[in-house]
Design an enzyme around this catalytic site. Structure first.
Site, PDB file in Angstrom:
ATOM      1  N   HIS A   1       0.848  -1.184   0.000  1.00  0.00           N
ATOM      2  CA  HIS A   1       0.000   0.000   0.000  1.00  0.00           C
ATOM      3  C   HIS A   1       0.886   1.237   0.000  1.00  0.00           C
ATOM      4  O   HIS A   1       1.923   1.259   0.653  1.00  0.00           O
ATOM      5  CB  HIS A   1      -0.914   0.023   1.231  1.00  0.00           C
ATOM      6  CG  HIS A   1      -2.082   0.929   1.049  1.00  0.00           C
ATOM      7  ND1 HIS A   1      -2.018   2.268   1.324  1.00  0.00           N
ATOM      8  CD2 HIS A   1      -3.333   0.694   0.575  1.00  0.00           C
ATOM      9  CE1 HIS A   1      -3.187   2.820   1.038  1.00  0.00           C
ATOM     10  NE2 HIS A   1      -3.996   1.891   0.578  1.00  0.00           N
TER      11      HIS A   1
ATOM     12  N   ASP B   1      -7.844  -5.549   0.359  1.00  0.00           N
ATOM     13  CA  ASP B   1      -8.372  -6.388  -0.720  1.00  0.00           C
ATOM     14  C   ASP B   1      -7.891  -7.830  -0.676  1.00  0.00           C
ATOM     15  O   ASP B   1      -8.352  -8.653  -1.464  1.00  0.00           O
ATOM     16  CB  ASP B   1      -8.009  -5.772  -2.073  1.00  0.00           C
ATOM     17  CG  ASP B   1      -8.777  -4.498  -2.300  1.00  0.00           C
ATOM     18  OD1 ASP B   1      -9.929  -4.445  -1.852  1.00  0.00           O
ATOM     19  OD2 ASP B   1      -8.220  -3.566  -2.888  1.00  0.00           O
TER      20      ASP B   1
HETATM   21  N1  CMC Z   1       4.051  -7.833  -4.723  1.00  0.00           N
HETATM   22  C1  CMC Z   1       5.382  -7.861  -4.922  1.00  0.00           C
HETATM   23  N2  CMC Z   1       6.187  -6.796  -4.833  1.00  0.00           N
HETATM   24  C2  CMC Z   1       5.608  -5.626  -4.527  1.00  0.00           C
HETATM   25  C3  CMC Z   1       4.214  -5.496  -4.306  1.00  0.00           C
HETATM   26  C4  CMC Z   1       3.439  -6.656  -4.419  1.00  0.00           C
HETATM   27  N3  CMC Z   1       2.107  -6.609  -4.222  1.00  0.00           N
HETATM   28  N4  CMC Z   1       3.915  -4.215  -4.021  1.00  0.00           N
HETATM   29  C5  CMC Z   1       5.071  -3.554  -4.071  1.00  0.00           C
HETATM   30  N5  CMC Z   1       6.092  -4.391  -4.374  1.00  0.00           N
HETATM   31  C6  CMC Z   1       7.534  -4.064  -4.447  1.00  0.00           C
HETATM   32  C7  CMC Z   1       7.857  -3.318  -5.758  1.00  0.00           C
HETATM   33  O1  CMC Z   1       8.252  -4.205  -6.773  1.00  0.00           O
HETATM   34  C8  CMC Z   1       8.982  -2.425  -5.307  1.00  0.00           C
HETATM   35  O2  CMC Z   1      10.136  -3.204  -5.221  1.00  0.00           O
HETATM   36  P1  CMC Z   1      11.585  -2.548  -5.560  1.00  0.00           P
HETATM   37  O3  CMC Z   1      11.786  -1.472  -4.548  1.00  0.00           O
HETATM   38  O4  CMC Z   1      12.549  -3.688  -5.431  1.00  0.00           O
HETATM   39  O5  CMC Z   1      11.490  -2.014  -6.964  1.00  0.00           O
HETATM   40  C9  CMC Z   1       8.593  -2.043  -3.876  1.00  0.00           C
HETATM   41  O6  CMC Z   1       7.792  -3.123  -3.402  1.00  0.00           O
HETATM   42  C10 CMC Z   1       7.805  -0.748  -3.773  1.00  0.00           C
HETATM   43  O7  CMC Z   1       6.691  -0.865  -4.640  1.00  0.00           O
HETATM   44  P2  CMC Z   1       5.974   0.362  -5.332  1.00  0.00           P
HETATM   45  O8  CMC Z   1       5.202  -0.139  -6.506  1.00  0.00           O
HETATM   46  O9  CMC Z   1       6.965   1.464  -5.564  1.00  0.00           O
HETATM   47  O10 CMC Z   1       4.994   0.805  -4.174  1.00  0.00           O
HETATM   48  P3  CMC Z   1       3.778   1.769  -4.351  1.00  0.00           P
HETATM   49  O11 CMC Z   1       3.553   2.421  -3.033  1.00  0.00           O
HETATM   50  O12 CMC Z   1       3.965   2.651  -5.530  1.00  0.00           O
HETATM   51  O13 CMC Z   1       2.581   0.787  -4.744  1.00  0.00           O
HETATM   52  C11 CMC Z   1       0.694  -0.581  -4.678  1.00  0.00           C
HETATM   53  C12 CMC Z   1       1.521   0.473  -3.941  1.00  0.00           C
HETATM   54  C13 CMC Z   1      -0.578  -0.827  -3.868  1.00  0.00           C
HETATM   55  C14 CMC Z   1       0.264  -0.046  -6.076  1.00  0.00           C
HETATM   56  C15 CMC Z   1       1.527  -1.867  -4.837  1.00  0.00           C
HETATM   57  O14 CMC Z   1       1.944  -2.329  -3.568  1.00  0.00           O
HETATM   58  C16 CMC Z   1       0.793  -2.961  -5.605  1.00  0.00           C
HETATM   59  O15 CMC Z   1       0.825  -2.972  -6.839  1.00  0.00           O
HETATM   60  N6  CMC Z   1       0.098  -3.896  -4.864  1.00  0.00           N
HETATM   61  C17 CMC Z   1      -0.677  -4.909  -5.511  1.00  0.00           C
HETATM   62  C18 CMC Z   1      -2.007  -4.310  -5.964  1.00  0.00           C
HETATM   63  C19 CMC Z   1      -2.941  -4.049  -4.779  1.00  0.00           C
HETATM   64  O16 CMC Z   1      -3.129  -4.908  -3.934  1.00  0.00           O
HETATM   65  N7  CMC Z   1      -3.560  -2.830  -4.784  1.00  0.00           N
HETATM   66  C20 CMC Z   1      -4.569  -2.487  -3.786  1.00  0.00           C
HETATM   67  C21 CMC Z   1      -4.187  -1.339  -2.910  1.00  0.00           C
HETATM   68  S1  CMC Z   1      -5.311  -1.174  -1.523  1.00  0.00           S
HETATM   69  C22 CMC Z   1      -6.823  -0.776  -2.215  1.00  0.00           C
HETATM   70  C23 CMC Z   1      -6.848   0.575  -2.846  1.00  0.00           C
HETATM   71  O17 CMC Z   1      -6.607   1.586  -2.170  1.00  0.00           O
HETATM   72  O18 CMC Z   1      -7.158   0.647  -4.046  1.00  0.00           O
END
Ligand code: CMC
Length: 361
Positions: free
Chosen positions: A238, A296
């Site tokens: 998140h 989720d």
């Molecule tokens: N599985 C594997 N690796 C992950 C995941 C995941 N679900 N989420 C983040 N990472 C890794 C990512 O690859 C990155 O690694 P590195 O630093 O080595 O490049 C690191 O963690 C940071 O990730 P980020 O994408 O920069 O983090 P963010 O804050 O931009 O993204 C997120 C947040 C929710 C989009 C992401 O965690 C994600 O895609 N999660 C899966 C989708 C999900 O469950 N979304 C629902 C969010 S809650 C409901 C809502 O508010 O909509």
């Protein structure tokens, strides 16, 4: 108020009242608000014909984006967005009609007749009835299911400047029609990084279950951690919660309650989800990146147990988030200093140049 207390002590409409008014309702205010919302839950009969223009296999979010946008063509008496009373009427209409629209989209996919709202039921009880009843027999709302779904709605009601809320604010900042602004939020929510994550998380669990289940969790986790694979553990991570998503804890408890009540306590997907969570919480990759289950991760399992099809999960999220969107839209428009939004752009392309004739390009 801590979300844990709202989820346990209040119902969804009280949460709506809180978001719209900044205070929880007392008993009389609650009763008046509940009846106001319930008296706006029918949609214009013409919308039934509008819905029929869609293919029956259309994704419910495509249908919902269209239906919510179409409301702007039906309710012309409350569209002066500078008038606080008009904004209030639009807010009530949206909160009241979303369950009806989501249930209509579901019934349309199934080829069943739409069920009209029944106002002696609770907001969530009425939604369940519109979803699952048919005109052929009586429908009894299951208390545990009703409470669980109501809790899902509370947990999704608002969440500061997430992508869809910022979209609603930016769209609404032009002074556009309220229903059009909310339709923009629905469109944004659809994506798998946002509201679409609950659908993606359940699809991921089902895929894993069909391809070896718990025995293959280790292999799957290697793919998730592999930078070249683009596989993510859906329902994890998140942007804001870097310790734990408090909503996920409540969701996990609710999942257990519902599965028990429905006699599904040995649900293999729930076991698989618990195993994935256990492994992820101990894995250095997830620990280092502060990745925890989000709301989720478990909500899909509850919704599936209730009988909600996977493709409808994000529409239920939209139903719940509508109050957050409309409260934030209202807050923006009531600010005397409000102006149209215009994000800045840092240009990194060519410097000024002249347009060459076609044969010189
Ligand atoms: N599985 C594997 N690796 C992950 C995941 C995941 N679900 N989420 C983040 N990472 C890794 C990512 O690859 C990155 O690694 P590195 O630093 O080595 O490049 C690191 O963690 C940071 O990730 P980020 O994408 O920069 O983090 P963010 O804050 O931009 O993204 C997120 C947040 C929710 C989009 C992401 O965690 C994600 O895609 N999660 C899966 C989708 C999900 O469950 N979304 C629902 C969010 S809650 C409901 C809502 O508010 O909509």
């Amino acid at each position: 108020y801590p979300i844990e207390q709202l989820a346990v002590n209040c119902d969804f409409l009280e949460t709506c009242y809180l978001l719209l008014n900044g205070e929880l309702p007392n008993a009389q205010e609650k009763s008046e608000f509940d009846s106001l919302v319930m008296r706006h839950n029918m949609v214009h009969e013409q919308l039934h014909f509008f819905l029929r223009g869609f293919r029956r296999d259309a994704h419910p979010m495509a249908v919902l984006t269209g239906l919510v946008g179409a409301l702007s063509a039906f309710y012309h008496d409350s569209t002066d967005v500078s008038n606080p009373h008009h904004r209030h009427v639009s807010a009530i209409r949206l909160i009241a009609k979303m369950p009806t629209l989501v249930a209509m989209a579901h019934k349309y996919t199934k080829g069943q007749p739409y069920m009209y709202p029944q106002n002696d039921l609770s907001y969530t009880g009425n939604f369940l009835r519109m979803m699952f009843a048919t005109p052929c027999e009586d429908y009894k709302v299951n208390d545990v299911v009703e409470r669980a779904l109501d809790r899902i709605l509370i947990l999704h009601a608002d969440h500061e400047q997430n992508a869809s809320t910022s979209t609603v604010r930016l769209c609404g900042s032009s002074g556009t029609n309220p229903f059009a602004a909310i339709a923009a939020g629905v469109a944004c929510l659809w994506g798998p990084s946002h509201g679409g994550a609950n659908e993606a998380a359940l699809n991921m669990l089902e895929h894993l279950q069909a391809n070896g289940g718990v025995a293959k969790v280790g292999e799957f986790m290697e793919q998730v951690k592999d930078k070249n694979s683009s596989v993510r553990l859906m329902g994890f991570g998140h942007r804001v919660y870097k310790n734990y998503d408090p909503r996920a804890k409540l969701m996990q408890e609710t999942t257990k309650e519902v599965l028990m009540a429905l006699g599904l306590e040995n649900d293999p997907l729930f076991k698989l989800a618990m195993e994935l969570e256990r492994i992820a919480l101990e894995d250095q990759y997830f620990v280092d990146r502060k990745l925890y289950p989000n709301v989720d991760f478990y909500s899909g399992i509850v919704q599936r147990a209730i009988g909600i099809p996977t493709s409808l999960f994000t529409a239920i999220f939209a139903l719940a988030r509508t109050v957050g969107w409309i409260a934030q839209w209202n807050e923006m428009l009531s600010d005397p200093d409000y102006k149209i939004g215009r994000p800045r752009q840092l240009y990194v392309g060519s410097s000024r140049r002249d347009v060459p004739k076609m044969d010189a390009r």
